[in-house]
Design a protein around this motif. Structure first.
Motif, PDB file in Angstrom:
ATOM      1  N   ALA A 161       5.307   0.427 -10.140  1.00  0.00           N
ATOM      2  CA  ALA A 161       5.895  -0.889 -10.375  1.00  0.00           C
ATOM      3  C   ALA A 161       5.474  -1.917  -9.335  1.00  0.00           C
ATOM      4  O   ALA A 161       5.321  -3.097  -9.653  1.00  0.00           O
ATOM      5  CB  ALA A 161       7.425  -0.771 -10.390  1.00  0.00           C
ATOM      6  N   ALA A 162       5.294  -1.485  -8.086  1.00  0.00           N
ATOM      7  CA  ALA A 162       5.177  -2.458  -6.999  1.00  0.00           C
ATOM      8  C   ALA A 162       3.894  -2.384  -6.180  1.00  0.00           C
ATOM      9  O   ALA A 162       3.547  -3.342  -5.497  1.00  0.00           O
ATOM     10  CB  ALA A 162       6.379  -2.327  -6.057  1.00  0.00           C
ATOM     11  N   ALA A 163       3.201  -1.241  -6.197  1.00  0.00           N
ATOM     12  CA  ALA A 163       2.043  -1.080  -5.305  1.00  0.00           C
ATOM     13  C   ALA A 163       0.822  -1.835  -5.819  1.00  0.00           C
ATOM     14  O   ALA A 163       0.593  -1.947  -7.037  1.00  0.00           O
ATOM     15  CB  ALA A 163       1.705   0.390  -5.140  1.00  0.00           C
ATOM     16  N   HIS A 164       0.050  -2.357  -4.889  1.00  0.00           N
ATOM     17  CA  HIS A 164      -1.259  -2.929  -5.213  1.00  0.00           C
ATOM     18  C   HIS A 164      -2.361  -1.883  -5.059  1.00  0.00           C
ATOM     19  O   HIS A 164      -3.374  -1.927  -5.750  1.00  0.00           O
ATOM     20  CB  HIS A 164      -1.573  -4.107  -4.284  1.00  0.00           C
ATOM     21  N   LYS A 165      -2.126  -0.949  -4.123  1.00  0.00           N
ATOM     22  CA  LYS A 165      -3.151   0.047  -3.799  1.00  0.00           C
ATOM     23  C   LYS A 165      -2.450   1.366  -3.485  1.00  0.00           C
ATOM     24  O   LYS A 165      -1.413   1.379  -2.822  1.00  0.00           O
ATOM     25  CB  LYS A 165      -3.967  -0.446  -2.601  1.00  0.00           C
ATOM     26  N   VAL A 166      -3.006   2.463  -3.957  1.00  0.00           N
ATOM     27  CA  VAL A 166      -2.468   3.799  -3.688  1.00  0.00           C
ATOM     28  C   VAL A 166      -3.526   4.616  -2.964  1.00  0.00           C
ATOM     29  O   VAL A 166      -4.698   4.636  -3.367  1.00  0.00           O
ATOM     30  CB  VAL A 166      -2.044   4.513  -4.996  1.00  0.00           C
ATOM     31  N   LEU A 167      -3.111   5.268  -1.878  1.00  0.00           N
ATOM     32  CA  LEU A 167      -3.983   6.174  -1.129  1.00  0.00           C
ATOM     33  C   LEU A 167      -3.448   7.588  -1.277  1.00  0.00           C
ATOM     34  O   LEU A 167      -2.256   7.824  -1.068  1.00  0.00           O
ATOM     35  CB  LEU A 167      -4.003   5.809   0.362  1.00  0.00           C
ATOM     36  N   PHE A 168      -4.318   8.524  -1.637  1.00  0.00           N
ATOM     37  CA  PHE A 168      -3.924   9.935  -1.690  1.00  0.00           C
ATOM     38  C   PHE A 168      -4.516  10.652  -0.490  1.00  0.00           C
ATOM     39  O   PHE A 168      -5.735  10.665  -0.299  1.00  0.00           O
ATOM     40  CB  PHE A 168      -4.404  10.599  -2.981  1.00  0.00           C
ATOM     41  N   VAL A 227       0.861  -1.186   0.000  1.00  0.00           N
ATOM     42  CA  VAL A 227       0.000   0.000   0.000  1.00  0.00           C
ATOM     43  C   VAL A 227       0.894   1.231   0.000  1.00  0.00           C
ATOM     44  O   VAL A 227       1.780   1.378   0.852  1.00  0.00           O
ATOM     45  CB  VAL A 227      -0.940   0.009   1.227  1.00  0.00           C
ATOM     46  N   PHE A 228       0.684   2.099  -0.963  1.00  0.00           N
ATOM     47  CA  PHE A 228       1.528   3.274  -1.171  1.00  0.00           C
ATOM     48  C   PHE A 228       0.714   4.511  -0.829  1.00  0.00           C
ATOM     49  O   PHE A 228      -0.388   4.699  -1.356  1.00  0.00           O
ATOM     50  CB  PHE A 228       1.964   3.309  -2.639  1.00  0.00           C
ATOM     51  N   GLY A 248      -0.598  14.044   6.674  1.00  0.00           N
ATOM     52  CA  GLY A 248      -0.908  12.988   7.636  1.00  0.00           C
ATOM     53  C   GLY A 248      -0.334  11.633   7.284  1.00  0.00           C
ATOM     54  O   GLY A 248      -0.560  10.651   7.997  1.00  0.00           O
ATOM     55  N   LYS A 249       0.428  11.554   6.190  1.00  0.00           N
ATOM     56  CA  LYS A 249       0.962  10.273   5.708  1.00  0.00           C
ATOM     57  C   LYS A 249       1.842   9.603   6.769  1.00  0.00           C
ATOM     58  O   LYS A 249       1.635   8.440   7.121  1.00  0.00           O
ATOM     59  CB  LYS A 249       1.795  10.471   4.430  1.00  0.00           C
ATOM     60  N   THR A 303       4.466  -7.788   3.107  1.00  0.00           N
ATOM     61  CA  THR A 303       3.415  -6.788   3.281  1.00  0.00           C
ATOM     62  C   THR A 303       4.072  -5.459   3.652  1.00  0.00           C
ATOM     63  O   THR A 303       4.893  -5.400   4.570  1.00  0.00           O
ATOM     64  CB  THR A 303       2.439  -7.221   4.390  1.00  0.00           C
ATOM     65  N   MET A 304       3.721  -4.394   2.938  1.00  0.00           N
ATOM     66  CA  MET A 304       4.407  -3.118   3.121  1.00  0.00           C
ATOM     67  C   MET A 304       3.428  -1.953   3.034  1.00  0.00           C
ATOM     68  O   MET A 304       2.504  -1.967   2.216  1.00  0.00           O
ATOM     69  CB  MET A 304       5.490  -2.944   2.031  1.00  0.00           C
ATOM     70  N   ILE A 305       3.641  -0.950   3.884  1.00  0.00           N
ATOM     71  CA  ILE A 305       2.998   0.354   3.711  1.00  0.00           C
ATOM     72  C   ILE A 305       4.127   1.352   3.480  1.00  0.00           C
ATOM     73  O   ILE A 305       5.044   1.459   4.297  1.00  0.00           O
ATOM     74  CB  ILE A 305       2.164   0.772   4.937  1.00  0.00           C
ATOM     75  N   VAL A 306       4.063   2.064   2.370  1.00  0.00           N
ATOM     76  CA  VAL A 306       5.154   2.940   1.958  1.00  0.00           C
ATOM     77  C   VAL A 306       4.655   4.370   1.813  1.00  0.00           C
ATOM     78  O   VAL A 306       3.723   4.635   1.046  1.00  0.00           O
ATOM     79  CB  VAL A 306       5.757   2.474   0.614  1.00  0.00           C
ATOM     80  N   VAL A 307       5.272   5.277   2.571  1.00  0.00           N
ATOM     81  CA  VAL A 307       5.048   6.707   2.392  1.00  0.00           C
ATOM     82  C   VAL A 307       6.237   7.233   1.597  1.00  0.00           C
ATOM     83  O   VAL A 307       7.384   7.123   2.041  1.00  0.00           O
ATOM     84  CB  VAL A 307       4.953   7.429   3.747  1.00  0.00           C
ATOM     85  N   SER A 308       5.986   7.767   0.415  1.00  0.00           N
ATOM     86  CA  SER A 308       7.098   8.182  -0.440  1.00  0.00           C
ATOM     87  C   SER A 308       6.587   9.021  -1.596  1.00  0.00           C
ATOM     88  O   SER A 308       5.401   9.019  -1.913  1.00  0.00           O
ATOM     89  CB  SER A 308       7.822   6.943  -0.981  1.00  0.00           C
ATOM     90  N   HIS A 309       7.531   9.741  -2.218  1.00  0.00           N
ATOM     91  CA  HIS A 309       7.225  10.462  -3.454  1.00  0.00           C
ATOM     92  C   HIS A 309       7.770   9.725  -4.678  1.00  0.00           C
ATOM     93  O   HIS A 309       7.761  10.275  -5.783  1.00  0.00           O
ATOM     94  CB  HIS A 309       7.810  11.881  -3.398  1.00  0.00           C
ATOM     95  N   GLU A 310       8.255   8.492  -4.484  1.00  0.00           N
ATOM     96  CA  GLU A 310       8.818   7.714  -5.595  1.00  0.00           C
ATOM     97  C   GLU A 310       7.687   7.055  -6.387  1.00  0.00           C
ATOM     98  O   GLU A 310       7.340   5.903  -6.182  1.00  0.00           O
ATOM     99  CB  GLU A 310       9.796   6.665  -5.058  1.00  0.00           C
ATOM    100  N   MET A 311       7.127   7.817  -7.321  1.00  0.00           N
ATOM    101  CA  MET A 311       5.960   7.344  -8.050  1.00  0.00           C
ATOM    102  C   MET A 311       6.279   6.178  -8.978  1.00  0.00           C
ATOM    103  O   MET A 311       5.418   5.337  -9.249  1.00  0.00           O
ATOM    104  CB  MET A 311       5.336   8.492  -8.855  1.00  0.00           C
TER     105      MET A 311
END
Length: 243
Positions: free
Chosen positions: A204-211, A33-34, A42-43, A191-199
């Motif tokens: 390439a890797a995310a299953h789900k993106v939250l804005f 999850v990205f 709040g990320k 399983t990963m939650i990633v906060v980043s600006h590396e779009m």
């Protein structure tokens, strides 16, 4: 799919400032999850709440059958299950790379020292740094330090790893080193939650993106949905500014 993390209506206040305004989402086993958004959206706060670096004002967070937000929860157990990789590496400068990785398994999990060393050496091979096992953090590049930090998180055999802007302090070449390791982990089913600006990583890797914007999840979807067909005007503005 099995749910690893469940976040329900989480609110976080700092005095009069509401950093999180009823955030809810689930993370399934093996899912990446990205989380994207502007600074102050709040990320980082939400992932710091997941492993109890921050206390929620209200709402609940579960890691499998553990209620993270309960006053009775064992915080050390939470941090075993939810590894954290920070922007600033947070390695102990007076310890070698190997000692940085073996410290928590030996001290917290009571793992036999020889087993912890074998495990750490295997992890260093995995992140391409076996030859740095006896080196101190100050002798490493930023990208190498961050790869050690990832190995240290993996040494606890966590159910999920939380990444808080893991490449923002790195130059492009070092960033690529770290993202390669993260992509490998994603392909292996971590399983990963990633906060980043590396779009590029998100695509390439995310299953789900939250804005996120001003403490709320404004839009959520697959990378294709968010990057190629965003529905919310605020999401479109954000992506136009960074892509």
């Amino acid at each position: 799919m099995d749910t690893i993390v469940k976040i329900e209506n989480v609110i976080k206040n700092y005095g009069q400032v509401q950093a999180l305004k009823g955030v809810s989402f689930d993370v399934c086993k093996g899912e990446v999850v990205f989380i994207i958004g502007t600074s102050g959206s709040g990320k980082s706060t939400i992932i710091r709440c997941i492993n109890r670096l921050e206390h929620v004002t209200s709402g609940t967070i579960w890691i499998e059958n553990q209620c993270v937000t309960s006053h009775q929860v064992d915080v050390r157990k939470i941090r075993e299950n939810a590894g954290m990789v920070f922007q600033s590496f947070n390695l102990f400068p007076h310890l070698t790379v190997l000692h940085n990785i073996t410290l928590s398994p030996v001290m917290v999990k009571k793992m036999p020292k020889e087993q912890a060393i074998d495990n750490a050496e295997n992890l260093l091979k995995r992140v391409g740094l076996f030859d740095k096992r006896d080196t101190y953090p100050s002798q490493l590049s930023g990208g190498q330090q961050q790869r050690v930090a990832i190995a240290r998180a993996l040494a606890m055999s966590p159910k999920i790893i939380l990444f808080d802007e893991p490449t923002s302090a790195l130059d492009p070449e070092m960033t690529k080193e770290v993202l390669t390791v993260m992509e490998d982990l994603a392909q292996e089913g971590m399983t990963m939650i990633v906060v980043s600006h590396e779009m590029g990583f998100a695509k390439a890797a995310a299953h789900k993106v939250l804005f996120m914007d001003y403490g709320e999840i404004i839009e959520r979807g697959s990378p294709d949905e968010i990057f190629n067909n965003p529905q919310h005007e605020r999401t479109k503005q954000f992506l136009n500014n960074i892509l």
